[in-house]
Design a protein around this motif. Structure first.
Motif, short mmCIF file in Angstrom:
data_model
loop_
_atom_site.label_atom_id
_atom_site.label_comp_id
_atom_site.label_asym_id
_atom_site.label_seq_id
_atom_site.Cartn_x
_atom_site.Cartn_y
_atom_site.Cartn_z
N SER A 78 -30.16 22.36 41.32
CA SER A 78 -29.71 21.82 42.60
C SER A 78 -30.31 20.50 42.22
N PRO A 79 -30.19 19.26 43.66
CA PRO A 79 -30.79 18.47 43.35
C PRO A 79 -32.02 18.12 44.10
N ALA A 80 -32.11 19.74 44.62
CA ALA A 80 -33.34 19.76 45.00
C ALA A 80 -34.55 19.52 43.83
N MET A 81 -34.50 19.86 42.95
CA MET A 81 -35.22 20.02 42.12
C MET A 81 -34.95 18.74 40.62
N ARG A 82 -33.98 18.48 41.43
CA ARG A 82 -34.12 16.70 40.81
C ARG A 82 -35.50 15.73 40.28
N PRO A 83 -35.91 15.63 41.26
CA PRO A 83 -37.55 14.93 41.21
C PRO A 83 -38.47 16.03 40.75
N ALA A 84 -38.11 17.42 40.26
CA ALA A 84 -39.38 18.40 39.63
C ALA A 84 -38.43 17.86 38.27
N LEU A 85 -38.12 17.41 37.88
CA LEU A 85 -37.61 18.03 36.58
C LEU A 85 -38.03 16.44 35.04
N ASP A 86 -37.53 15.47 36.45
CA ASP A 86 -37.59 14.37 35.93
C ASP A 86 -39.23 13.99 35.76
N LEU A 87 -40.18 14.99 35.78
CA LEU A 87 -41.40 14.76 36.29
C LEU A 87 -41.75 15.77 34.83
N LEU A 88 -41.16 16.15 35.31
CA LEU A 88 -41.23 17.77 33.86
C LEU A 88 -42.14 17.26 32.44
N ALA A 89 -39.66 16.04 32.22
CA ALA A 89 -39.27 15.25 30.94
C ALA A 89 -40.42 14.64 30.74
N ARG A 90 -41.13 13.78 31.57
CA ARG A 90 -42.19 12.73 31.32
C ARG A 90 -43.52 13.19 30.85
N VAL A 91 -43.70 13.78 31.95
CA VAL A 91 -45.12 14.19 31.50
C VAL A 91 -45.44 15.68 30.83
N GLY A 92 -44.45 16.43 30.95
CA GLY A 92 -44.72 17.15 29.54
C GLY A 92 -45.37 17.00 28.22
N PRO A 93 -44.88 15.96 27.77
CA PRO A 93 -45.21 15.73 26.76
C PRO A 93 -46.99 15.58 26.36
N SER A 94 -47.38 15.01 27.57
CA SER A 94 -48.36 14.66 27.50
C SER A 94 -50.03 15.06 27.35
N GLY A 95 -50.52 14.89 27.50
CA GLY A 95 -51.88 16.18 27.69
C GLY A 95 -52.48 16.28 28.79
N ALA A 96 -51.56 15.33 29.94
CA ALA A 96 -52.45 15.11 31.70
C ALA A 96 -52.38 16.66 31.98
N ASN A 97 -53.59 16.45 33.09
CA ASN A 97 -53.76 17.35 33.77
C ASN A 97 -52.03 17.73 34.98
#
Length: 449
Positions: free
Chosen positions: A153-172
């Motif tokens: 759904s469009p409502a989940m797009r911001p969360a998925l975008d952040l997930l893709a960018r932050v997932g590979p990092s070691g950030a809290n």
């Protein structure tokens, strides 16, 4: 590098051993008394202790060394101790082994034999400690593999975008959203996307830990630290070493315990309860809450400096009512899962039943949907799920037929209404219902909300 503690009251002997072991790549420290041995082991980690049994002049009984050996075993039973003495005897060797020594060497020693014994004992100790860590991990019954993330759904797009960018990092990462929106799934996905994916992910319901067990659960304890501490226990931070620690319901941690958590996050160091030995931990910390964390900080119920450590990045999950496009996908996924679990041959969900799912308010979000589909699978008598199998109650119907409902049904309805009214805010819903947060959490779990 392997670290060995050399303990002998004669500095020339200790120096000779230091030079021998240095040439073999060992890192060494020296102690010259039983008190020095206990102090060193209590403050630093060693892979092995090479210890003389006699420290007082003109004594050959080995009693000082034996007593020290007993204390070392009480401190850390996995620490290998190799004993040595110039006054060796079979009886003394047997007593030393009985008290926990891994091997026995007579002075003057044979270099080849001494080095072979040290290598063997260090390898065995590493295997034993790794086995204990893995056993503790297995007790957590953590799920393996990458979780199923259903979100189109469009409502989940911001969360998925952040997930893709932050997932590979070691950030809290701090994950926010109403109760039951799938914060744990996002946490497991973040871990699976990171370079820590092959290391453990350990989950802790931080808000559900009482003050009495909080430190023991997170930081571990040593034998004798308190009445029920019968053995050493590894804390969740150490279990997650090299991997990810997921702290759920972080906003519910009492204020006085937040400072202790903050210290570990700032320094990467901790002490087990009852010990002064410092352990370094390397973990990625993910946390989650359904509270308005900014409001919690403003009202001084949550430390702002701790929030800064936790929310390098914040991912917010929308409630299910704002992502209804995902509802058919989620419902069919749960249908497949529970059909397999309960060995039911169901081909799908009737259109009327699916429409009922889409129109329902879902105050308990995805978790409530999962519970409703599970119930429907169990109740279905044909090969499809019908509206009556879902057990959903429209607000009007429920309000008008309270006298026909059981006590549990009424309680479930009131809890659902309160959660919907306060948009998933557990603190506000609990206050409106006259319950404590923990009491409301028990009811949410009981009714699958």
């Amino acid at each position: 590098m392997t670290r060995v503690l050399i303990a002998d009251d004669q500095p020339d002997i200790a120096e000779a051993l230091r030079l021998l072991l240095k040439g073999e790549g060992y890192q060494t420290e020296s102690a010259f008394s039983p008190g020095g041995i206990i102090a060193a082991v209590g403050s630093r980690d060693f892979d092995l202790v090479l210890m003389d049994l006699n420290f007082a002049r003109d004594t050959t009984s080995g009693q000082e060394g034996l007593d020290t050996l007993t204390r070392l075993q009480a401190t850390d039973s996995t620490l290998p101790v190799v004993v040595m003495t110039a006054w060796g005897s079979v009886g003394l060797a047997v007593e030393a082994m009985r008290r926990g020594a891994r091997d026995f060497i007579e002075k003057p020693w044979d270099n080849t034999r001494l080095l072979a014994i040290l290598r063997t004992q260090v390898e065995l100790s590493h295997a034993l400690r790794e086995g204990q860590r893995l056993e503790a991990e297995n007790r957590l019954l953590r799920k393996e593999g990458r979780p199923k993330l259903i979100a189109e759904s469009p409502a989940m797009r911001p969360a998925l975008d952040l997930l893709a960018r932050v997932g590979p990092s070691g950030a809290n990462v701090l994950i926010t959203g109403e109760h039951g929106t799938g914060k744990d799934v996002i946490a497991r996905t973040l871990h699976a996307l990171s370079d820590r994916a092959l290391r453990p992910m350990v989950t802790v319901n931080a808000g559900g830990l009482s003050e009495g067990v909080f430190e023991s659960e997170l930081f571990g304890h040593v034998k004798g630290a308190f009445t029920d501490a019968k053995t050493d226990r590894v804390g969740r931070f150490e279990l997650a070493a090299g991997g990810t620690l997921f702290l759920d319901e972080i906003a519910n941690v009492p204020l006085n315990l937040q400072a202790k958590l903050l210290r570990v996050l700032e320094t990467g160091e901790l002490e087990r309860v009852g010990s002064s030995k410092t352990h370094c931990v390397d973990v990625r910390v993910l946390s989650a809450t359904n509270a308005d964390i900014a409001q919690e900080v403003q009202t001084r119920r949550f430390r702002e400096d701790l929030l800064f450590r936790l929310n390098t990045i914040e991912i917010h999950l929308p409630p299910l009512r704002e992502r209804r496009e995902d509802l058919p996908l989620l419902a069919n996924y749960f249908l497949h899962q529970f059909s397999q679990r309960y060995r039911k041959r169901l081909t799908g969900i009737e259109s009327a039943a699916m429409q009922a799912l889409i129109e329902y308010a879902w105050p308990g979000n995805v978790r409530e949907l999962e519970h409703a589909v599970e119930r429907a699978v169990l109740m279905a008598q044909g090969d499809t799920v019908r509206p009556s199998d879902l057990g959903l109650r429209a607000g009007r119907e429920g309000a008008g037929r309270v006298e026909e409902m059981s006590l549990e049904e009424v309680e479930s309805l009131l809890v659902k209404k309160a959660m919907a009214r306060y948009e998933g805010n557990v603190s506000a819903a609990a206050g409106a219902l006259g319950l404590t947060r923990s009491a409301l959490y028990r009811r949410l779990k009981k009714y699958g909300l």
